[in-house]
Scaffold this motif. Structure first.
Motif, PDB file in Angstrom:
ATOM      1  N   GLY A  42     129.109 -25.403  10.448  1.00  0.00           N
ATOM      2  CA  GLY A  42     127.702 -25.715  10.263  1.00  0.00           C
ATOM      3  C   GLY A  42     127.248 -26.921  11.051  1.00  0.00           C
ATOM      4  N   ALA A  43     126.422 -27.741  10.402  1.00  0.00           N
ATOM      5  CA  ALA A  43     125.726 -28.822  11.111  1.00  0.00           C
ATOM      6  C   ALA A  43     126.660 -29.868  11.701  1.00  0.00           C
ATOM      7  N   LEU A  44     127.848 -30.056  11.122  1.00  0.00           N
ATOM      8  CA  LEU A  44     128.774 -31.026  11.705  1.00  0.00           C
ATOM      9  C   LEU A  44     129.260 -30.589  13.075  1.00  0.00           C
ATOM     10  N   TRP A  45     129.166 -29.320  13.346  1.00  0.00           N
ATOM     11  CA  TRP A  45     129.560 -28.803  14.658  1.00  0.00           C
ATOM     12  C   TRP A  45     128.394 -28.826  15.632  1.00  0.00           C
ATOM     13  N   PHE A  46     127.178 -28.721  15.121  1.00  0.00           N
ATOM     14  CA  PHE A  46     126.014 -28.515  15.977  1.00  0.00           C
ATOM     15  C   PHE A  46     125.020 -29.677  15.963  1.00  0.00           C
ATOM     16  N   THR A  47     125.476 -30.846  15.548  1.00  0.00           N
ATOM     17  CA  THR A  47     124.636 -32.046  15.554  1.00  0.00           C
ATOM     18  C   THR A  47     125.427 -33.183  16.184  1.00  0.00           C
ATOM     19  N   ASP A  48     124.769 -33.970  16.972  1.00  0.00           N
ATOM     20  CA  ASP A  48     125.415 -35.115  17.607  1.00  0.00           C
ATOM     21  C   ASP A  48     126.062 -35.989  16.530  1.00  0.00           C
ATOM     22  N   PRO A  49     127.385 -36.152  16.537  1.00  0.00           N
ATOM     23  CA  PRO A  49     128.025 -36.949  15.488  1.00  0.00           C
ATOM     24  C   PRO A  49     127.583 -38.407  15.468  1.00  0.00           C
ATOM     25  N   ALA A  50     127.119 -38.923  16.599  1.00  0.00           N
ATOM     26  CA  ALA A  50     126.621 -40.299  16.621  1.00  0.00           C
ATOM     27  C   ALA A  50     125.380 -40.462  15.754  1.00  0.00           C
ATOM     28  N   ARG A  51     124.626 -39.372  15.560  1.00  0.00           N
ATOM     29  CA  ARG A  51     123.452 -39.388  14.695  1.00  0.00           C
ATOM     30  C   ARG A  51     123.794 -38.996  13.260  1.00  0.00           C
ATOM     31  N   LEU A  52     124.675 -38.016  13.109  1.00  0.00           N
ATOM     32  CA  LEU A  52     124.914 -37.439  11.791  1.00  0.00           C
ATOM     33  C   LEU A  52     125.925 -38.220  10.957  1.00  0.00           C
ATOM     34  N   LEU A  53     127.015 -38.657  11.548  1.00  0.00           N
ATOM     35  CA  LEU A  53     128.055 -39.319  10.756  1.00  0.00           C
ATOM     36  C   LEU A  53     127.560 -40.556  10.014  1.00  0.00           C
ATOM     37  N   PRO A  54     126.737 -41.412  10.629  1.00  0.00           N
ATOM     38  CA  PRO A  54     126.261 -42.587   9.880  1.00  0.00           C
ATOM     39  C   PRO A  54     125.416 -42.240   8.662  1.00  0.00           C
ATOM     40  N   VAL A  55     124.525 -41.244   8.782  1.00  0.00           N
ATOM     41  CA  VAL A  55     123.652 -40.933   7.652  1.00  0.00           C
ATOM     42  C   VAL A  55     124.416 -40.192   6.551  1.00  0.00           C
ATOM     43  N   VAL A  56     125.435 -39.426   6.922  1.00  0.00           N
ATOM     44  CA  VAL A  56     126.288 -38.822   5.895  1.00  0.00           C
ATOM     45  C   VAL A  56     126.978 -39.912   5.094  1.00  0.00           C
ATOM     46  N   ARG A  57     127.539 -40.877   5.787  1.00  0.00           N
ATOM     47  CA  ARG A  57     128.250 -41.952   5.090  1.00  0.00           C
ATOM     48  C   ARG A  57     127.320 -42.732   4.178  1.00  0.00           C
ATOM     49  N   GLU A  58     126.097 -42.950   4.590  1.00  0.00           N
ATOM     50  CA  GLU A  58     125.127 -43.673   3.759  1.00  0.00           C
ATOM     51  C   GLU A  58     124.825 -42.939   2.460  1.00  0.00           C
ATOM     52  N   ARG A  59     124.903 -41.611   2.478  1.00  0.00           N
ATOM     53  CA  ARG A  59     124.553 -40.824   1.299  1.00  0.00           C
ATOM     54  C   ARG A  59     125.764 -40.461   0.437  1.00  0.00           C
ATOM     55  N   LEU A  60     126.969 -40.743   0.917  1.00  0.00           N
ATOM     56  CA  LEU A  60     128.164 -40.490   0.117  1.00  0.00           C
ATOM     57  C   LEU A  60     128.391 -41.638  -0.863  1.00  0.00           C
ATOM     58  N   ARG A  61     128.711 -41.303  -2.099  1.00  0.00           N
ATOM     59  CA  ARG A  61     129.095 -42.331  -3.053  1.00  0.00           C
ATOM     60  C   ARG A  61     130.431 -42.941  -2.610  1.00  0.00           C
ATOM     61  N   PRO A  62     130.722 -44.176  -3.000  1.00  0.00           N
ATOM     62  CA  PRO A  62     132.001 -44.790  -2.630  1.00  0.00           C
ATOM     63  C   PRO A  62     133.178 -43.889  -3.018  1.00  0.00           C
ATOM     64  N   GLY A  63     134.021 -43.618  -2.059  1.00  0.00           N
ATOM     65  CA  GLY A  63     135.149 -42.730  -2.292  1.00  0.00           C
ATOM     66  C   GLY A  63     134.838 -41.264  -2.102  1.00  0.00           C
ATOM     67  N   GLY A  64     133.541 -40.926  -1.891  1.00  0.00           N
ATOM     68  CA  GLY A  64     133.166 -39.532  -1.695  1.00  0.00           C
ATOM     69  C   GLY A  64     133.728 -38.973  -0.398  1.00  0.00           C
TER      70      GLY A  64
END
Length: 222
Positions: A123-145
C-alpha cells in the motif's frame, strides 16, 4: 479527480475480490504477502483487543475488516473511490471498522488521534515518498507502537523512486504511479534515520512452486 486516483481506480478493476473463506475456512483473515494462505498473520502488529490500528492503502478492506472482527478499532484509508466502494459493499456492517478516502500523508497530518499500530500491505508505504510519510507515521504512533509494511522486494540495481505501470486497454498507454524500492538494509537505515527503533527488514521466500519472488516485510517501533 487526480491522475493518481484514476490510476488506482483502474487498478481496482483489475483486482479480484477476496475469497469468501481462506484455506482454513475463516471468513476474515490477515495476509501480508501476494500469495494466498502464506506468511505470518496479524500478530506481527503486536496489538491487543481494543487497539486502534491504521491501514495505509486498505484497498478492498479485507485486512482491516479482519482486525475489526477480532476486536480492534480499525481505520482504513485509500485514495481510490472504487477500492473503497468494494470495501464498503462487503464490510460496511463490521463493527469497529472505519473507511476513509484520503491521501496517507494528508490523513495523518489531519487526524487528531494516535494509533497503536500502523501498517501497509502493498500500500501507501510502497507508493509514497518515505521522506514525507515516515515522519508523520511516527508522530501518530503511540510510544512503542509498531509500523509494519510489506511489498515486493526491489529489483537488483533499481533503488529509490521507480515507475510502476498500471495497464489499461489495448489501445491506451499504461498509467504510471511512483513507488519506492530499497533493499532490506537500506530500509533499516532509513527508518533508523527517522527515529524508529527495533527495525528489522527481511524477505520472506515465496511458497513452494514456480514462483520465486518473495515478500519484503519491515517492522519497526516508535
Amino acid at each position: 479527480m487526480t491522475s493518481t486516483t484514476i490510476a488506482w481506480d483502474t487498478y481496482s478493476q483489475q483486482r479480484p475480490e477476496r475469497r469468501p473463506v481462506n484455506g482454513r475456512g475463516e471468513t476474515t483473515w490477515f495476509n501480508w504477502t501476494q500469495y494466498p494462505d502464506h506468511g505470518p498473520g496479524a500478530d506481527m502488529l503486536g496489538v491487543r483487543v481494543g487497539a486502534r490500528v491504521l491501514d495505509l492503502g486498505c484497498g478492498k478492506g479485507g485486512n482491516a475488516a479482519h482486525l475489526a472482527a477480532t476486536g480492534m478499532e480499525a481505520v482504513g484509508i485509500d485514495i481510490s473511490p472504487k477500492q473503497l466502494h468494494s470495501a464498503r459493499e462487503r464490510w460496511a456492517h463490521t463493527p469497529g471498522l472505519e473507511l476513509h478516502q484520503a491521501d496517507a500523508v494528508s490523513f495523518l497530518q489531519n487526524d487528531p488521534g494516535a494509533f497503536d499500530a500502523v501498517y501497509s500491505v502493498y500500500g501507501a508505504l510502497w507508493f509514497t515518498d518515505p521522506a514525507r510519510l515516515l515522519p508523520v507515521v511516527r508522530e501518530r504512533l503511540r510510544p512503542g507502537g509498531r509500523l509494519v509494511f510489506s511489498q515486493r522486494p526491489a529489483v537488483e540495481g533499481c533503488y529509490g523512486c521507480q515507475a510502476s505501470y498500471i495497464p489499461r486497454g489495448d489501445d491506451e498507454d499504461p498509467l504510471v504511479v511512483k513507488r519506492w524500492d530499497y533493499e532490506p538494509e537500506a530500509w533499516e537505515h532509513l527508518l533508523a534515520e527517522h527515529g524508529y527503533m527495533d527495525v528489522h527488514a527481511s524477505v520472506l521466500a515465496a511458497p513452494p512452486g514456480k514462483r520465486r519472488v518473495g515478500t519484503l516485510i519491515v517492522t519497526a517501533r516508535a
